[in-house]
Design an enzyme around this catalytic site. Structure first.
Site, PDB file in Angstrom:
ATOM      1  N   LYS A 169       0.872  -1.168   0.000  1.00  0.00           N
ATOM      2  CA  LYS A 169       0.000   0.000   0.000  1.00  0.00           C
ATOM      3  C   LYS A 169       0.917   1.228   0.000  1.00  0.00           C
ATOM      4  CE  LYS A 169      -2.579   3.459   1.656  1.00  0.00           C
ATOM      5  NZ  LYS A 169      -2.040   4.783   1.998  1.00  0.00           N
ATOM      6  N   GLU A 242       9.893   1.105  10.950  1.00  0.00           N
ATOM      7  CA  GLU A 242      10.912   2.161  10.895  1.00  0.00           C
ATOM      8  C   GLU A 242      10.171   3.476  10.992  1.00  0.00           C
ATOM      9  OE1 GLU A 242      12.656   5.138   9.047  1.00  0.00           O
ATOM     10  OE2 GLU A 242      13.356   3.771   7.470  1.00  0.00           O
ATOM     11  N   CYS A 276      14.048  10.017   6.761  1.00  0.00           N
ATOM     12  CA  CYS A 276      13.894   9.642   8.169  1.00  0.00           C
ATOM     13  C   CYS A 276      15.215   9.736   8.920  1.00  0.00           C
ATOM     14  CB  CYS A 276      13.331   8.223   8.267  1.00  0.00           C
ATOM     15  SG  CYS A 276      11.660   8.044   7.600  1.00  0.00           S
ATOM     16  N   GLU A 374      10.646  16.707  14.810  1.00  0.00           N
ATOM     17  CA  GLU A 374      11.216  16.341  13.515  1.00  0.00           C
ATOM     18  C   GLU A 374      10.631  17.233  12.426  1.00  0.00           C
ATOM     19  OE1 GLU A 374      12.099  12.321  10.898  1.00  0.00           O
ATOM     20  OE2 GLU A 374      10.250  12.433  12.063  1.00  0.00           O
TER      21      GLU A 374
END
Length: 468
Positions: A169, A242, A276, A374
């Site tokens: 997906k 992750e 990331c 972040e």
């Protein structure tokens, strides 16, 4: 058969699909076929039906098909890279679109070349025990919008190698890139071994609770990862997560600021900061603080940003307006707190696309939201420190730990500092580089499970001990 951009796009779009726009220009890229949960369920059923025959192939046959799939990606590099640039926004050149497509092929080959053999655990004359690694069944994969093709391959390649089939997906922001990748793979692989179903978040929720999904791999936010953990509990699904980063870099006093400036810059601004494991908060010793800031500004000012299809650009837009607004808000808050904007910080008014200028922020407190949250974009806060203990405490002071880095002329010193940092990977004098044979994963709220190499193959397998 030669695949062109036009033919590739015609294979994966549909007249009644969801409009996907270029984040650099606002132009329509194509119409993505967004599907329902019922269509996803049918894809899982097809993957389940195809899995036994895929697993029954020899390991050598699966290796050969992965290599052939890599060759097919190589042959379609330009149309894949153009589509990726148009949809995601990243430039063709630099560590961007062509790099990402090439990484897909390289990862397939590396995964094909990696062995995870069974082994004897004990054989002492009384007890004989062996461990072997069996397929799990159907692996579900939910990917992000920042590296949509490459991260999909990180999920697909080990799963296929170990005899599983896959249902992917993709992010609703970048579905065309992953559909195109699957189309190219499908020119080599058997039917229903890799299935991609684009749609909204309800598809991801269904994958995480689906009884026929044996394993789920997810790359994305910590919040979504937490929801996946909850929804997967009833089926006791294996997970590789992750999740969010906010990586720290620590620059010690013995560095040559000019010598490390380029590597520092790209550690932070690869993919325009939308990575990331990018360097997102930089701690610099007071003795070299001003020099490091100055050298980073020089690199920033000479690194071109613009539409990805312009061959000169190596930085692009933010992929979507939501992310643009996050970056803009955090920088504005830093400004209002009294931090210094060394460069950038003011996007061009009424310009097309989600371009936020490369921004370096100094004289900022470690508690500022631009440091603690972040930002996932082209804005780097640079925090001054006096002692290594202070730097390590600040680096460890948040609840995520994907990656980190230490920068020093003395490798022994750097490794000593690195061992004190709470992160899944700590790089020395670089940041963010990954290798198909080096395990990668986070600690704390950056998730759990390992990808890549032998450990990555084991993570998509069911270990079986034969004792006797």
């Amino acid at each position: 058969m030669t695949i062109t951009y036009a033919t590739l796009l015609s294979e994966i779009t549909t007249p009644d699909g969801r409009d996907i726009f270029d984040p650099a220009t606002g132009e329509l890229v194509g119409k993505a076929p967004f599907r329902s949960v019922e269509v996803l369920d049918a894809a899982v059923a097809r993957a389940k039906a195809a899995q036994p025959s895929w697993a029954a192939r020899t390991d050598e046959e699966r290796q050969s098909l992965l290599v052939r799939a890599a060759d097919a990606i190589d042959a379609a590099t330009e149309p894949l890279a153009e589509l990726l640039s148009r949809e995601q926004g990243k430039p063709l050149n630099g560590p961007n679109a062509r790099f990402e497509v090439g990484a897909c092929a390289n990862w397939l080959r590396a995964t094909a070349a990696t062995d995870l053999p069974g082994r004897t655990l004990i054989d002492d004359g009384e007890t004989h025990a062996e461990i072997h690694y069996r397929p799990l069944g159907v692996v579900g994969a939910i990917g992000p919008w920042n590296w949509p093709m490459m991260i999909s391959i990180w999920q697909i390649a080990p799963s296929l190698r170990m005899g599983n089939t896959v249902v992917v997906k993709p992010s609703e922001y970048t579905p065309l890139s992953v559909l195109a990748l699957a189309h190219v793979l499908g020119t080599v692989l058997p039917d229903d071994v890799v299935n991609v179903v684009a749609g909204e978040g309800d598809l991801g929720a269904r994958l995480s609770s689906h009884p026929d999904i044996a394993k789920l791999m997810f790359t994305g936010s910590t919040r979504t990862g937490q929801a996946i953990i909850k929804s997967s509990a009833e089926t006791v699904k294996r997970l590789t997560l992750e999740l969010g980063g906010n990586d720290a870099g620590i620059v010690l006093a013995d560095v040559d600021p000019k010598a490390i400036a380029q590597d520092l810059f790209w550690g932070a601004f690869i993919n325009t900061g939308q990575t990331c494991a990018a360097l997102k908060r930089l701690y610099v010793h007071a003795d070299v603080y001003e020099d490091v800031c100055r050298e980073l500004v020089e690199v920033a000012k000479t690194t071109p940003m613009g539409r990805g299809l312009d061959e000169d650009n190596v930085l692009g837009p933010l992929q979507n307006k939501a992310q643009f607004d996050i970056v803009a808000g955090l920088v504005a808050e830093a400004k209002s707190s009294g931090a210094t904007i060394l460069t950038g910080g003011t996007p061009e008014a009424d310009a097309p696309g989600y371009f936020y200028p490369t921004t370096l922020v100094s004289d900022i407190d470690n508690s500022n939201p631009l440091v603690t949250q972040e930002q996932f974009g082209p804005a780097l806060p640079i925090v001054r420190f006096e002692t290594v203990d202070e730097a390590v405490d600040m680096a460890n002071g948040i609840d995520v730990g994907l990656g980190a880095s230490v920068w020093s002329a003395d490798l022994d010193t750097a490794r000593t500092v690195a061992a004190r940092i709470q992160a899944g990977t700590v790089w020395i004098n670089s940041h963010g580089g990954v290798h198909p044979m080096i395990p990668f994963g986070g600690v704390k709220k950056s998730g759990y499970g390992l990808e890549f190499g032998i450990e990555g193959l084991a993570a998509v397998s069911a270990p079986q001990v034969i004792n006797g």
